[in-house]
Design an enzyme around this catalytic site. Structure first.
Site, PDB file in Angstrom:
ATOM      1  N   ASP A 227      52.192  42.118 -20.567  1.00 12.11           N
ATOM      2  CA  ASP A 227      53.015  43.323 -20.492  1.00 12.11           C
ATOM      3  C   ASP A 227      52.401  44.384 -21.398  1.00 12.11           C
ATOM      4  OD1 ASP A 227      54.905  45.342 -20.549  1.00 12.11           O
ATOM      5  OD2 ASP A 227      56.613  43.965 -20.547  1.00 12.11           O
TER       6      ASP A 227
ATOM      7  N   HIS B 293      55.484  49.599 -26.314  1.00 10.53           N
ATOM      8  CA  HIS B 293      55.544  48.518 -27.299  1.00 10.53           C
ATOM      9  C   HIS B 293      54.359  48.524 -28.272  1.00 10.53           C
ATOM     10  CE1 HIS B 293      58.786  47.007 -24.824  1.00 10.53           C
ATOM     11  NE2 HIS B 293      57.986  47.015 -23.775  1.00 10.53           N
TER      12      HIS B 293
END
Length: 291
Positions: A195, A200
């Site tokens: 991911d 993030h």
């Protein structure tokens, strides 16, 4: 273009095939904080293959990253306003213990689409079946529920009924409480399992999205909660771990101490997770299914 519910429900996805190794399995476990105590034999079995190579086991929640189809909602044919998509719930069913290495196939389909009304968005459910590429054995089923905040009001053409009701947490003192510290770089480790959303990792992207800093992946948070159940309830015997469902309520940050409260009722462990330092409930209405 706006959502066409019939077209979205019938959307075809390519079957994803993935080869993964012991290294991938170890990296996933490190990305959800397992191995923080390298002298803990229970944690070590997920991050170390052993002298004969037979010790290593896969975390059950690794099903979330196997044969993952990617962020397909941003593709033009979907009609989804992907910038306003929120990951609401995640659920896994483990049909057979995941191997520590192997070759798997993932087949994804849309299994639900529920209109909340104009200006209120819609819920979309996708289901992925993960099978052993050699034998065809079903290993896991992964179900993801997303809130399409910008795509409500399409009216007829969606799925009958309603999305699954939230799991109810007992109104009593928890049977177990587990505090797990997370390192500041946890999201940077977890993203290496596939991911790569810059939300993030990139402070500028996080700021533009309204966050003070890059946030932890929701499915990494799910893995931390699974670790708490393995640690406190199952003594790291994952063979009894057959499923998990979580509802995301607020972002967790890398570096948070995550407190998981657990209630054991028969073959169900109910749980919720709080970021201790910020006193924020980040995961709730969650459960783990046991044999």
């Amino acid at each position: 273009m706006p959502i066409n519910p019939a077209q979205l429900l019938a959307r075809q996805f390519p079957v994803i095939e993935q080869v993964f190794s012991n290294r991938d399995t170890q990296l996933y476990a490190l990305g959800v904080g397992v191995g923080a105590d390298p002298l803990d034999a229970g944690q070590l079995r997920y991050v170390y293959e052993g002298r004969d190579g037979q010790l290593l086991r896969a975390m059950p929640t690794m099903a979330n990253v196997l044969a993952y189809p990617g962020f397909w909602a941003r593709e033009a044919d979907t009609g989804i306003t992907w910038q306003k998509l929120l990951h609401a719930e995640q659920e896994i069913h483990i049909h057979s213990p995941l191997p520590a290495s192997g070759r798997v196939k993932g087949a994804t389909r849309i299994t639900g689409l529920w209109d909340k009304g104009e200006g209120r968005g819609a819920f979309l459910q996708q289901t992925r079946e993960i099978t052993d590429a050699e034998t065809g054995q079903l290993l896991a089923t992964v179900v993801q529920l997303s809130l399409l905040r910008g795509d409500g009001g399409f009216g007829n053409g969606g799925s009958a009924g309603a999305p699954p009701a939230p799991h109810v947490i007992p109104d009593s003192k928890p049977d177990y409480v587990c505090d797990l510290a997370t390192p500041e770089q946890l999201a940077l480790i977890y993203r290496l399992s596939g991911d790569l959303n810059p939300l993030h990792a990139d402070p500028a992207v996080a700021t533009a999205a309204g966050f003070a800093r890059p946030i932890l992946h929701g499915m990494a948070l799910m893995g931390v909660a699974a670790h708490a159940v393995l640690r406190k309830v199952l003594a790291y015997d994952d063979t009894h771990f057959t499923g998990m469902r979580v509802r995301f309520t607020a972002p967790a940050w890398p570096g948070d101490t995550l407190r998981t409260e657990m209630w054991v009722r028969g073959s169900t462990v109910s749980l919720r997770v709080t970021a201790v330092e910020r006193d924020v409930l980040v995961l709730s209405n969650a459960r783990v299914d046991l044999t």
